[in-house]
Write a protein that holds these residues in place. Structure first.
Motif, PDB file in Angstrom:
ATOM      1  N   ARG A 131       0.114  -0.263  -4.478  1.00 23.15           N
ATOM      2  CA  ARG A 131      -1.352  -0.327  -4.568  1.00 23.15           C
ATOM      3  C   ARG A 131      -1.978   0.908  -3.931  1.00 23.15           C
ATOM      4  N   THR A 132      -2.976   1.487  -4.616  1.00 22.15           N
ATOM      5  CA  THR A 132      -3.741   2.610  -4.100  1.00 22.15           C
ATOM      6  C   THR A 132      -5.145   2.556  -4.673  1.00 22.15           C
ATOM      7  N   ASP A 133      -5.964   3.522  -4.305  1.00 28.42           N
ATOM      8  CA  ASP A 133      -7.303   3.681  -4.879  1.00 28.42           C
ATOM      9  C   ASP A 133      -7.381   5.079  -5.471  1.00 28.42           C
ATOM     10  N   PRO A 177      -9.541   0.376  -7.795  1.00 26.83           N
ATOM     11  CA  PRO A 177      -8.200  -0.064  -7.370  1.00 26.83           C
ATOM     12  C   PRO A 177      -7.183   0.158  -8.485  1.00 26.83           C
ATOM     13  N   ASP A 216      -0.228   5.249  -1.036  1.00 26.65           N
ATOM     14  CA  ASP A 216      -1.118   6.225  -1.647  1.00 26.65           C
ATOM     15  C   ASP A 216      -0.305   7.379  -2.220  1.00 26.65           C
ATOM     16  N   ARG A 234       0.835  -1.193   0.000  1.00 28.05           N
ATOM     17  CA  ARG A 234       0.000   0.000   0.000  1.00 28.05           C
ATOM     18  C   ARG A 234       0.873   1.248   0.000  1.00 28.05           C
ATOM     19  N   SER A 250     -14.239  -4.072 -11.783  1.00 22.60           N
ATOM     20  CA  SER A 250     -15.356  -3.481 -11.054  1.00 22.60           C
ATOM     21  C   SER A 250     -16.595  -4.347 -11.259  1.00 22.60           C
ATOM     22  N   LYS A 289     -17.283   6.004  -6.558  1.00 21.93           N
ATOM     23  CA  LYS A 289     -16.345   5.297  -5.695  1.00 21.93           C
ATOM     24  C   LYS A 289     -15.010   5.083  -6.419  1.00 21.93           C
ATOM     25  N   PRO A 290     -13.908   5.046  -5.668  1.00 25.47           N
ATOM     26  CA  PRO A 290     -12.599   4.858  -6.298  1.00 25.47           C
ATOM     27  C   PRO A 290     -12.430   3.454  -6.867  1.00 25.47           C
ATOM     28  N   LYS A 302      -9.957   8.021  -7.426  1.00 22.84           N
ATOM     29  CA  LYS A 302     -11.322   8.452  -7.685  1.00 22.84           C
ATOM     30  C   LYS A 302     -11.444   9.054  -9.088  1.00 22.84           C
TER      31      LYS A 302
END
Length: 429
Positions: A228-230, A344, A211, A209, A258, A341-342, A232
């Protein structure tokens, strides 16, 4: 009673001023509708670009600046150069999020000497994405041993030009001026014929992780690995990677699946690579239909001094060691098909090759080198060069500390006013 009401009014004014001061803290991010949360350099100074080069304000080396440019605007700035140093002026244009953009809409940054001779320019645009996002470009004066152009000492003028068809709102600009020392002896200027043009195996070990930051100033540091991040819809995240002399950088980005829909969205993700002077190097787009989708940069040459004499932007931009920046932008069109929603996002980074000796600089290379501290920052995920925490924590922490300090001062003033009012009669609890 009148005096009590006056005291209460003064107290409310103090508290209101405290809140306004907290909201006016420098260096924060724009609201989502204005700049997509881009994080500007908090140490940047305000400057006003001129419409004529002879009225241009002088920029200082190593300093960041803020300005605003209107639709189809042109702004001049001045830098004073000697006969030895290379000079770089970068501009990050930050439009409103999700504003419409034509294919050729974008930014051009150029430099001229006092006689009007062009020393270099770079143009970037939104391409076929159809929406705005932060754009970065630079111009430079490079000392070329085989040319007499733009080698004299004196005033040089940086011109920033914006082209827009649909977006009439002002764009915020972040400007940075850097110098690179000359070399004691110029080595070869021709590009090597043989270089490793293959793509390495993706990094192993599984995703970690990490960000991304909101801009160049708080870009999250990463090294070789899987991150790894999310992200939007409409958001841009920034990372930085230390790349030394003789090394190559490879990067891929993957949008995860998704379960919401299977609608096709073209130009859903844009991945861009910028060099340590924030000059554009390369970018790629991918489309998305709800299934996993991956893009990768084409293999580029190792970082080398002689790359600066190449004609194409990608090779020319790989001209020095230092922090290279990766930015990823998710199209706002994703929200129409997949919601707000974000999604991945996984960023895979490879840095190959053994570091080589730096060129014989005639002075401190400044940001154009890789140090052990840089490698440590990449290992721990430290954000930008002036921050010790992640981008999100930095923005929230600075705002929280600033707001808390102002609030404490406001409460102290309220207490003093209440004490004064107490001398004229009882005060509300």
């Amino acid at each position: 009673m009148k005096r009590q009401r006056g005291s209460t009014g003064r107290t409310a004014g103090v508290l209101a001023a405290a809140m306004c001061a907290a909201l006016a803290l420098p260096g924060g991010a724009w609201a989502a509708g204005e700049g997509g949360g881009y994080t500007f350099d908090g140490a940047a100074q305000r400057v006003k670009g001129a419409v004529s080069n002879l009225d241009a304000e002088r920029l200082k080396a190593g300093q960041s600046y803020r300005d605003t440019i209107q639709k189809n605007g042109k702004l001049y700035y001045r830098v004073d150069l000697d006969e030895k140093q290379n000079a770089y002026v970068s501009v990050v244009a930050v439009p409103r999020t999700a504003a419409k953009a034509g294919y050729s809409d974008g930014l051009k940054v150029s430099m001229q000497d006092g006689s009007g001779t062009d020393c270099g320019y770079q143009s970037v645009n939104f391409g076929g994405s159809g929406f705005t996002r932060p754009l970065a470009a630079y111009t430079h004066r490079t000392i070329d041993p085989d040319s007499s152009t733009c080698r004299q000492a004196g005033a040089y003028y940086v011109l920033v030009e914006r082209t827009s068809q649909d977006d009439s709102a002002d764009w915020e600009l972040e400007i940075r001026y850097l110098t690179e020392p000359g070399v004691k002896k110029t080595g070869p200027t021709a590009l090597p014929e043989n270089w490793a043009s293959g793509t390495p195996q993706p990094p192993t070990g599984g995703p970690q992780r990490r960000d991304g930051g909101g801009g160049f100033h708080d870009a999250a540091s990463v090294r070789q690995g899987e991150w790894r991040t999310d992200i939007k819809p409409g958001q841009t995240v920034y990372y930085r990677v230390p790349v030394d002399w003789g090394q190559q950088i490879f990067a891929t980005a993957e949008l995860g699946s998704s379960p919401v829909a299977d609608t096709f969205v073209s130009n859903a993700l844009t991945l861009s690579l910028m060099n340590p002077a924030r000059g554009y190097v390369a970018s790629r787009d991918l489309s998305y239909d709800g299934d996993p989708s991956t893009l990768a940069f084409d293999p580029e040459r190792p970082v080398a001094f002689e790359n600066r004499f190449a004609s194409d932007d990608a090779t020319n931009g790989l001209r020095f060691a230092g922090w290279y920046y990766l930015s990823a932008t998710l199209s706002p069109e994703i929200a129409k098909a997949y919601g707000d929603k974000p999604l991945p996002l996984t960023l895979r980074v490879n840095v190959t090759g053994q570091p080589k000796p730096a060129p014989p600089y005639d002075g401190d290379p400044g940001p154009f080198t890789v140090t052990e501290d840089d490698r440590d920052a990449a290992a721990t995920g430290q954000s930008g060069p002036q921050a010790a925490r992640s981008g999100t924590l930095r923005v929230v922490g600075v705002a929280g500390i600033g707001a808390g300090t102002v609030l404490v001062l406001g409460l102290g003033a309220w207490w003093l006013l209440a004490r004064r009012a107490a001398g004229a009669g009882p005060t509300p609890g």
